[in-house]
Motif scaffolding. Structure first.
Motif, mmCIF file in Angstrom:
data_model
loop_
_atom_site.group_PDB
_atom_site.id
_atom_site.type_symbol
_atom_site.label_atom_id
_atom_site.label_comp_id
_atom_site.label_asym_id
_atom_site.label_seq_id
_atom_site.Cartn_x
_atom_site.Cartn_y
_atom_site.Cartn_z
ATOM 1 N N GLY A 1 35.958 35.033 70.107
ATOM 2 C CA GLY A 1 37.263 35.162 70.746
ATOM 3 C C GLY A 1 37.834 33.828 71.181
ATOM 4 N N HIS A 2 36.973 32.914 71.633
ATOM 5 C CA HIS A 2 37.450 31.579 72.007
ATOM 6 C C HIS A 2 37.935 30.805 70.778
ATOM 7 N N LEU A 3 37.270 30.987 69.658
ATOM 8 C CA LEU A 3 37.712 30.360 68.410
ATOM 9 C C LEU A 3 39.073 30.910 67.985
ATOM 10 N N LEU A 4 39.249 32.221 68.104
ATOM 11 C CA LEU A 4 40.520 32.842 67.736
ATOM 12 C C LEU A 4 41.648 32.379 68.649
ATOM 13 N N ALA A 5 41.370 32.266 69.949
ATOM 14 C CA ALA A 5 42.397 31.808 70.881
ATOM 15 C C ALA A 5 42.836 30.385 70.559
ATOM 16 N N ALA A 6 41.868 29.553 70.164
ATOM 17 C CA ALA A 6 42.189 28.157 69.865
ATOM 18 C C ALA A 6 42.904 27.998 68.533
ATOM 19 N N TRP B 1 41.913 22.966 71.530
ATOM 20 C CA TRP B 1 40.889 22.020 71.104
ATOM 21 C C TRP B 1 40.698 22.025 69.592
ATOM 22 N N LEU B 2 41.385 22.951 68.895
ATOM 23 C CA LEU B 2 41.311 22.993 67.432
ATOM 24 C C LEU B 2 42.556 22.404 66.760
ATOM 25 N N LYS B 3 43.487 21.848 67.529
ATOM 26 C CA LYS B 3 44.784 21.483 66.964
ATOM 27 C C LYS B 3 44.703 20.477 65.826
ATOM 28 N N ASP B 4 43.648 19.666 65.780
ATOM 29 C CA ASP B 4 43.515 18.667 64.707
ATOM 30 C C ASP B 4 42.404 19.030 63.726
ATOM 31 N N ILE C 1 37.187 27.712 80.815
ATOM 32 C CA ILE C 1 37.340 27.176 79.463
ATOM 33 C C ILE C 1 38.512 26.203 79.481
ATOM 34 N N ASN C 2 38.263 24.956 79.114
ATOM 35 C CA ASN C 2 39.351 23.989 79.010
ATOM 36 C C ASN C 2 39.974 24.135 77.626
ATOM 37 N N PRO C 3 41.218 24.629 77.532
ATOM 38 C CA PRO C 3 41.801 24.889 76.214
ATOM 39 C C PRO C 3 42.042 23.632 75.397
ATOM 40 N N ASN C 4 42.125 22.481 76.042
ATOM 41 C CA ASN C 4 42.402 21.239 75.327
ATOM 42 C C ASN C 4 41.145 20.547 74.811
ATOM 43 N N THR C 5 40.030 20.710 75.528
ATOM 44 C CA THR C 5 38.802 20.020 75.130
ATOM 45 C C THR C 5 37.723 20.963 74.604
ATOM 46 N N GLY C 6 37.838 22.260 74.939
ATOM 47 C CA GLY C 6 36.813 23.208 74.530
ATOM 48 C C GLY C 6 35.604 23.226 75.445
ATOM 49 N N ASP C 7 35.653 22.520 76.566
ATOM 50 C CA ASP C 7 34.536 22.566 77.512
ATOM 51 C C ASP C 7 34.381 23.985 78.040
ATOM 52 N N ILE D 1 25.928 29.005 82.191
ATOM 53 C CA ILE D 1 25.656 28.325 80.928
ATOM 54 C C ILE D 1 26.880 27.487 80.569
ATOM 55 N N ALA D 2 26.622 26.285 80.030
ATOM 56 C CA ALA D 2 27.718 25.359 79.778
ATOM 57 C C ALA D 2 27.481 24.599 78.482
ATOM 58 N N GLY D 3 28.588 24.164 77.899
ATOM 59 C CA GLY D 3 28.543 23.375 76.676
ATOM 60 C C GLY D 3 29.958 23.081 76.237
ATOM 61 N N ASN D 4 30.121 22.686 74.975
ATOM 62 C CA ASN D 4 31.441 22.451 74.398
ATOM 63 C C ASN D 4 31.587 23.364 73.181
ATOM 64 N N LEU D 5 32.660 24.130 73.153
ATOM 65 C CA LEU D 5 32.819 25.139 72.112
ATOM 66 C C LEU D 5 32.787 24.555 70.705
ATOM 67 N N ARG D 6 33.372 23.384 70.515
ATOM 68 C CA ARG D 6 33.373 22.796 69.168
ATOM 69 C C ARG D 6 31.935 22.560 68.697
ATOM 70 N N ASP D 7 31.100 22.027 69.590
ATOM 71 C CA ASP D 7 29.703 21.778 69.225
ATOM 72 C C ASP D 7 28.916 23.083 69.148
ATOM 73 N N MET D 8 29.162 24.001 70.087
ATOM 74 C CA MET D 8 28.425 25.255 70.135
ATOM 75 C C MET D 8 28.618 26.073 68.863
ATOM 76 N N LEU D 9 29.878 26.238 68.451
ATOM 77 C CA LEU D 9 30.171 27.099 67.316
ATOM 78 C C LEU D 9 29.622 26.538 66.007
ATOM 79 N N ARG D 10 29.521 25.231 65.897
ATOM 80 C CA ARG D 10 28.981 24.642 64.666
ATOM 81 C C ARG D 10 27.462 24.757 64.589
ATOM 82 N N ARG D 11 26.843 25.266 65.674
ATOM 83 C CA ARG D 11 25.384 25.380 65.696
ATOM 84 C C ARG D 11 24.905 26.823 65.831
ATOM 85 N N ILE D 12 25.797 27.798 65.705
ATOM 86 C CA ILE D 12 25.375 29.180 65.911
ATOM 87 C C ILE D 12 24.473 29.649 64.767
#
Length: 448
Positions: free
Chosen positions: A248-253, A265-268, A380-386, A410-421
């Protein structure tokens, strides 16, 4: 005389034109529902509702306004249209607003193949109450359950019809049936709660009330004695019940409205990897008997199957007409709306590629870490994915569940988290979001 949603929507367009609108669209939602709640073996609350909600959007050039009502009398519709036109005259111009061009509209669809409505007779209020009572009794029969805070059952149907001055007119009906139960275990400050529930289009697909109540009770009992886990970096396995929140966080971004605002955080990241290379995220609005299925979107455009992420690569944004125009892209047919607001982009049915391991396999693979079964709060920081969320679940040692845990973050960065699922193979295929349990290595865990 009772009029159909189609007749009401056409009447709204007629009075909008007479009031001076250059263009307009109208949405009519007509529905009914029955819901019951029980407690202590007796009926606690019952509610039946029937009603029709109307929404009218008018355009004067690039100015627009929206009005809504639940009154479909002709004099009310006329007053709505006059008020909407007066509001539009005072509204600022929006260069990206407007209806779809006629050649963009869906011209043929088959609602029968989607099986959106159960042809079986609607359940009576008594039948709903008996389902809720059975769920409650099954939960209370589980050793360790001290009370049931809520057991409920409901049934509803609604008909949506959309019409616009660009020539589109279309609608469909949908039914839903649900049972839920919330059980409580323990006493005093050691009380824990958990739930189970099911919601389906067809009554015949619904899981039994006994199973739902028993599962809610067993889950609540498993949480007794929960304590804070250790602080550190550990693997985290998101149970299938809550793993879809990550997607859902990926879809929102990747939502076009967020991209157009530059607040994502996915704009680029268009055309870049956002998931592991062997995973795809597919949207399919044409799955039979699924709540997110629909033949067209809220702007009359055809819905279609598409890969939002293909082999790990983000292929595009989720767009309605307005966000597409802002980004100089075509709408993906993902507009949704209610009666009192403009269309906005949203996703329909999603499915993530499943893995070849069971949840038990992933538990053994993670060794020592956290199995998350419930989450609360969200930062959730929408600009950084934190990412930071409160969580509870079970501690795992040497691949085996040892005890329940709560009050941790639990904490992390969504960009890094999703690439490691790492996905399991336990997703429920009848949900609108088909996402299995997901393992992520090396997340920050704050507990004791």
């Amino acid at each position: 005389m009772t009029r159909t949603p189609e007749e009401i929507s056409q009447h709204l367009l007629d009075v909008a034109r007479k009031a001076g609108a250059d263009a307009a669209d109208a949405i009519v939602l007509d529905g009914s529902s029955v819901s019951v709640e029980v407690r202590g073996g007796a009926l606690e609350h019952a509610e039946r509702s029937e009603g029709t909600d109307l929404g009218l959007r008018v355009f004067l050039g690039k100015r627009s306004a929206i009005v809504s009502s639940s009154d479909s009398r002709p004099e009310t519709l006329r007053a709505m249209a006059e008020r909407a036109v007066a509001m539009a005259k005072e509204a600022p111009e929006d260069p990206f607003s407007g209806l779809a061009d006629p050649d963009q509209l869906v011209t043929d669809w088959n609602t029968e193949s989607l099986e959106l409505t159960d042809p079986a007779p609607a359940p009576s209020a008594e039948a709903l109450m008996q389902d809720a009572l059975r769920a409650e009794a099954a939960a209370l029969a589980v050793t360790g359950v001290t009370q049931v805070s809520d057991a409920a059952a409901s049934y509803g149907t609604h008909h949506v019809h959309l019409a616009a001055t660009n020539g589109f007119t279309g609608g469909y009906e949908r039914s839903s049936r649900s049972i839920s139960c919330v059980a409580i275990s323990g006493e005093g400050t050691g009380m824990e709660r958990d739930y189970d529930g099911d919601s389906r289009t067809f009554q015949s697909d619904l899981r039994s009330a006994d199973e739902i109540g028993r599962t809610a009770g067993e889950r609540a009992v498993q949480l007794v004695g929960a304590r804070k886990p250790e602080t550190g970096r550990f693997p985290v396995l998101f149970d299938e019940r809550i793993s879809s929140s990550l997607i859902g966080h990926l879809l929102a971004a990747s939502n076009g409205a967020a991209i157009a605002r530059g607040a994502s955080w996915l704009k680029d990241c268009l055309g870049q990897d956002v998931l592991p290379a062997h995973l795809s995220l597919i949207e399919d609005p044409h799955r039979p008997r699924i709540s997110g299925s629909r033949p067209f979107d809220a702007e009359g455009l055809p819905t279609r199957r598409r890969a939002i992420v293909e082999n790990g690569i983000l292929t595009g944004w989720t767009l309605d007409l307005s966000s597409g125009r802002k980004l100089d892209m075509a709408s993906t047919g993902n507009a949704t709306r209610g009666v009192s607001g403009p269309p906005s982009p949203s996703n329909w049915n999603l499915s993530l590629t499943q893995g070849d391991q069971s949840r038990a396999d992933l538990l053994r693979e993670m060794g020592t870490g956290l199995l998350v079964t419930s989450m609360i709060g969200s930062t959730i920081n929408p600009n950084t994915g934190d990412y930071s969320r409160g969580a509870s679940g079970f501690w795992v040692e040497n691949g085996e569940i040892t005890h329940p845990v709560n009050e941790c973050t639990i904490a992390g960065n969504l960009r890094d988290m999703l690439r490691r699922i790492i996905p399991a193979n336990d997703a429920r295929p009848y949900l609108s979001r088909v996402v299995p349990s997901l393992l992520i290595e090396g997340m920050t865990l704050a507990g004791n």
